[in-house]
Design a protein around this motif. Structure first.
Motif, PDB file in Angstrom:
ATOM      1  N   ARG A  21       0.820  -1.143  -0.005  1.00  0.00           N
ATOM      2  CA  ARG A  21       0.128   0.063   0.093  1.00  0.00           C
ATOM      3  C   ARG A  21       0.801   1.208   0.018  1.00  0.00           C
ATOM      4  N   ALA A  22       0.440   2.343  -0.574  1.00  0.00           N
ATOM      5  CA  ALA A  22       1.127   3.286  -0.775  1.00  0.00           C
ATOM      6  C   ALA A  22       1.260   3.707   0.744  1.00  0.00           C
ATOM      7  N   GLY A  23       2.569   4.396   1.173  1.00  0.00           N
ATOM      8  CA  GLY A  23       2.714   4.868   2.121  1.00  0.00           C
ATOM      9  C   GLY A  23       3.685   4.002   3.197  1.00  0.00           C
ATOM     10  N   THR A  24       3.666   2.730   2.791  1.00  0.00           N
ATOM     11  CA  THR A  24       4.525   1.731   3.581  1.00  0.00           C
ATOM     12  C   THR A  24       5.805   2.044   3.700  1.00  0.00           C
ATOM     13  N   THR A  42      10.457   3.431  -4.100  1.00  0.00           N
ATOM     14  CA  THR A  42       9.300   2.924  -4.535  1.00  0.00           C
ATOM     15  C   THR A  42       8.969   3.688  -5.710  1.00  0.00           C
ATOM     16  N   GLY A  44       5.201   4.419  -7.383  1.00  0.00           N
ATOM     17  CA  GLY A  44       3.690   4.255  -7.174  1.00  0.00           C
ATOM     18  C   GLY A  44       2.738   4.505  -8.301  1.00  0.00           C
ATOM     19  N   GLY A  46      -1.208   5.506  -7.519  1.00  0.00           N
ATOM     20  CA  GLY A  46      -2.196   5.308  -6.846  1.00  0.00           C
ATOM     21  C   GLY A  46      -2.184   4.871  -5.451  1.00  0.00           C
ATOM     22  N   PRO A  47      -3.155   4.220  -5.016  1.00  0.00           N
ATOM     23  CA  PRO A  47      -3.197   3.570  -3.441  1.00  0.00           C
ATOM     24  C   PRO A  47      -1.984   2.383  -3.351  1.00  0.00           C
ATOM     25  N   VAL A  48      -1.431   1.872  -4.560  1.00  0.00           N
ATOM     26  CA  VAL A  48      -0.513   1.007  -4.490  1.00  0.00           C
ATOM     27  C   VAL A  48       0.606   1.315  -5.147  1.00  0.00           C
ATOM     28  N   THR A  49       2.040   0.696  -4.428  1.00  0.00           N
ATOM     29  CA  THR A  49       3.160   0.918  -4.876  1.00  0.00           C
ATOM     30  C   THR A  49       4.146  -0.209  -5.038  1.00  0.00           C
ATOM     31  N   ARG A  98       4.658   1.636 -13.777  1.00  0.00           N
ATOM     32  CA  ARG A  98       3.422   2.470 -13.296  1.00  0.00           C
ATOM     33  C   ARG A  98       2.224   1.831 -14.120  1.00  0.00           C
ATOM     34  N   GLU A 105      -4.740  -2.539 -10.336  1.00  0.00           N
ATOM     35  CA  GLU A 105      -5.020  -1.869  -9.164  1.00  0.00           C
ATOM     36  C   GLU A 105      -5.845  -2.637  -8.167  1.00  0.00           C
TER      37      GLU A 105
END
Length: 259
Positions: A21-24, A42, A44, A46-49, A98, A105
């Motif tokens: 998940r994004a932000g991990t 990373t 990225g 959207g919400p996944v990376t 990407r 996604e």
């Protein structure tokens, strides 16, 4: 994206470790594969990376690189769900990665939700090689052939006895492995059969809640001790959830790289 496997990677592309998940967060000090270790970053969408590093010029399954790959996955799993890539997954470039992340996604998010709070435990059932006395006592065919070999020793008699012993050991291990599967499966959210392993009667992975991992291992170890005359039960884990993010599960995406 391609699965390079052992062999030259020609120094191009991005080595892909996992989808998260994004932000991990990434580890601050450890690096990735290659010598010297490649810096992690990373890519990225959207919400996944994807967690990546530069692909090394020579990508081979060296012990250092295998450990770097595994240790990073273990670190990432401590911060949240991870879709681990097998060793050797390489994307041709950032734009292609990407695009693939964006296209997959929904599948990635579903798979991340599915493995959140879970780990993988693997159980292998192998013949109990040090249980000849118990085998002779419990198997009439082996007992008869052993007595016949003692009365009339010879090459053919020894071959027949050896084949009977090997067959009986494998059969007993398989039966015990199935009993272990029945005992352990209720503690898992899902199970997945692994690839065939020479000499292995059963190879199964279990998707287990992290909170239940100690209870799962303790149950498996008690079973192994109670049935050691029938099976050599080997328990591995906790592991990243390799077996539960593949194309065989409708809720999960194919591995990044399409391998």
């Amino acid at each position: 994206m391609r699965a390079e496997g052992p062999g030259p990677a020609e120094g191009r592309g991005l080595y892909v470790y996992a989808v998260v998940r994004a932000g991990t967060p990434l580890p601050r000090k450890s690096g990735g594969v290659g010598s010297p270790p490649a810096p992690l970053r990373t890519v990225g969408a959207g919400p996944v990376t994807a967690v990546v590093s530069a692909a090394p010029a020579q990508l081979r399954a060296r012990r250092r690189d295998l450990l770097a790959h595994q240790e990073l996955l273990t670190y990432l799993a401590g911060s949240g769900p991870v879709l681990p890539m097998r060793f050797g997954m390489v994307a041709p470039d950032e734009a292609a990665l990407r695009d693939q992340l964006a296209a997959a996604e929904a599948g990635h998010l579903a798979a991340l939700d599915r493995v959140a709070g879970h780990i993988e435990m693997n159980v292998k059932a192998l013949p109990a090689q040090d249980s000849l006395a118990a085998l002779v006592a419990g198997d009439a065919t082996v007992r008869r052939l052993r007595e016949a070999t003692r009365r009339r020793p010879g090459y053919e008699a020894n071959v027949r006895l050896g084949e009977a012993v090997a067959s009986a050991l494998a059969r007993r291990a398989g039966q015990a492995g199935q009993r272990a599967l029945r005992d352990l499966a209720p503690m898992a959210r899902a199970t997945a059969g692994g690839p065939e392993v020479p000499g292995c009667a059963l190879n199964v992975s279990f998707l287990v809640a992290q909170a239940d991992s100690d209870r799962f291992r303790a149950t498996a170890e008690r079973f192994a001790a109670a049935h050691r005359d029938h099976v050599d039960l080997r328990i591995a884990g906790p592991l990243p959830c390799y077996s539960f993010v593949g194309a065989g599960d409708r809720s999960a995406p194919a591995p990044v790289g399409g391998g």
